[in-house]
Scaffold this motif. Sequence first.
Motif, PDB file in Angstrom:
ATOM      1  N   PRO A   9       0.836  -1.206   0.000  1.00  0.00           N
ATOM      2  CA  PRO A   9       0.000   0.000   0.000  1.00  0.00           C
ATOM      3  C   PRO A   9       0.868   1.253   0.000  1.00  0.00           C
ATOM      4  O   PRO A   9       1.959   1.269   0.556  1.00  0.00           O
ATOM      5  N   THR A  10       0.366   2.288  -0.631  1.00  0.00           N
ATOM      6  CA  THR A  10       1.084   3.563  -0.692  1.00  0.00           C
ATOM      7  C   THR A  10       1.256   4.159   0.698  1.00  0.00           C
ATOM      8  O   THR A  10       2.287   4.760   1.000  1.00  0.00           O
ATOM      9  N   MET A  11       0.238   3.974   1.566  1.00  0.00           N
ATOM     10  CA  MET A  11       0.248   4.551   2.902  1.00  0.00           C
ATOM     11  C   MET A  11      -0.009   3.450   3.921  1.00  0.00           C
ATOM     12  O   MET A  11      -0.764   2.524   3.667  1.00  0.00           O
ATOM     13  N   ARG A  12       0.594   3.606   5.078  1.00  0.00           N
ATOM     14  CA  ARG A  12       0.423   2.597   6.117  1.00  0.00           C
ATOM     15  C   ARG A  12      -0.769   2.941   7.015  1.00  0.00           C
ATOM     16  O   ARG A  12      -1.062   4.108   7.270  1.00  0.00           O
ATOM     17  N   VAL A 110      -4.835   7.867  -2.329  1.00  0.00           N
ATOM     18  CA  VAL A 110      -5.707   8.842  -2.980  1.00  0.00           C
ATOM     19  C   VAL A 110      -6.814   9.275  -2.028  1.00  0.00           C
ATOM     20  O   VAL A 110      -7.306   8.477  -1.234  1.00  0.00           O
ATOM     21  N   ALA A 111      -7.215  10.539  -2.111  1.00  0.00           N
ATOM     22  CA  ALA A 111      -8.377  11.051  -1.377  1.00  0.00           C
ATOM     23  C   ALA A 111      -9.056  12.110  -2.227  1.00  0.00           C
ATOM     24  O   ALA A 111      -8.473  12.618  -3.195  1.00  0.00           O
ATOM     25  N   ASN A 112     -10.284  12.439  -1.860  1.00  0.00           N
ATOM     26  CA  ASN A 112     -11.095  13.403  -2.592  1.00  0.00           C
ATOM     27  C   ASN A 112     -11.353  14.612  -1.703  1.00  0.00           C
ATOM     28  O   ASN A 112     -11.849  14.465  -0.592  1.00  0.00           O
ATOM     29  N   ILE A 142       1.661  13.676   5.261  1.00  0.00           N
ATOM     30  CA  ILE A 142       1.006  12.392   5.530  1.00  0.00           C
ATOM     31  C   ILE A 142       1.408  11.325   4.526  1.00  0.00           C
ATOM     32  O   ILE A 142       1.517  10.159   4.868  1.00  0.00           O
ATOM     33  N   GLY A 143       1.619  11.691   3.288  1.00  0.00           N
ATOM     34  CA  GLY A 143       2.068  10.713   2.307  1.00  0.00           C
ATOM     35  C   GLY A 143       1.068  10.309   1.249  1.00  0.00           C
ATOM     36  O   GLY A 143       1.289   9.327   0.529  1.00  0.00           O
ATOM     37  N   PHE A 144      -0.043  11.051   1.132  1.00  0.00           N
ATOM     38  CA  PHE A 144      -0.928  10.788   0.000  1.00  0.00           C
ATOM     39  C   PHE A 144      -0.147  11.053  -1.289  1.00  0.00           C
ATOM     40  O   PHE A 144       0.752  11.891  -1.333  1.00  0.00           O
ATOM     41  N   VAL A 192      -1.078  16.048  -7.660  1.00  0.00           N
ATOM     42  CA  VAL A 192      -0.246  14.880  -7.389  1.00  0.00           C
ATOM     43  C   VAL A 192       0.995  15.330  -6.642  1.00  0.00           C
ATOM     44  O   VAL A 192       1.505  16.435  -6.880  1.00  0.00           O
ATOM     45  N   ARG A 193       1.479  14.468  -5.723  1.00  0.00           N
ATOM     46  CA  ARG A 193       2.694  14.830  -4.978  1.00  0.00           C
ATOM     47  C   ARG A 193       3.793  15.249  -5.967  1.00  0.00           C
ATOM     48  O   ARG A 193       4.023  14.581  -6.958  1.00  0.00           O
TER      49      ARG A 193
END
Length: 196
Positions: A9-12, A110-112, A142-144, A192-193
């Motif tokens: 996963p991209t984020m933990r 990802v988030a909206n 946060i790392g999104f 995007v980051r």
Amino acid sequence: MTRTLSTPPTMRSGCLAGAPQPVIPVAGGGLRLRPWERADAQAFLSAYEDEGTRRWHTHRPSTEAEVREWFEGYRQDWEREKGCHWAVARESGEVLGRMALRRVDFADGVANAAYWVLPAARGAGVACRALAAVSSWALDDIGFHRLELDHSTRNDASCRVATKAGYLLEGTKRSSAVHDDGRHDMHLHARVRGDR
């Protein structure tokens, strides 16, 4: 059915709920993003009594008691790492708007983003600065990897907010959302980051 990812996963898990929901400073004008408080219920409800807000937001509370239920749901969203919801407020505590990250997906990072601003605060850059602040926090701290937002193609003000906050217009989702006056095409924006 349980699905196993072939990639990590991209984020933990725990990157949100592992700490209290933060207060995020907003550049310029002494603003900050802070968790909603029970005392904010009337200001929150008043937003949905405004025709400008009602035009673009069809999921709306009708009483202060319902708003407080939403606030409890927002608290649970943070604890379950399903969403992040803030009041956009002055240092004095006065609420000017709402900022949220919804549809949180740790696998893809990802988030909206969603937002509104009370009528008295419109036209002063509040939404743009608040969106820029939450975006920097989400992507850099946060790392999104990617933040999306969508709005009706008829909502020119929201389009300007998204663009000024660094969200590129990626396309149009045809007949994607139902508003009070029928179906609307929706613009899809994303940041995007690494975007600046």
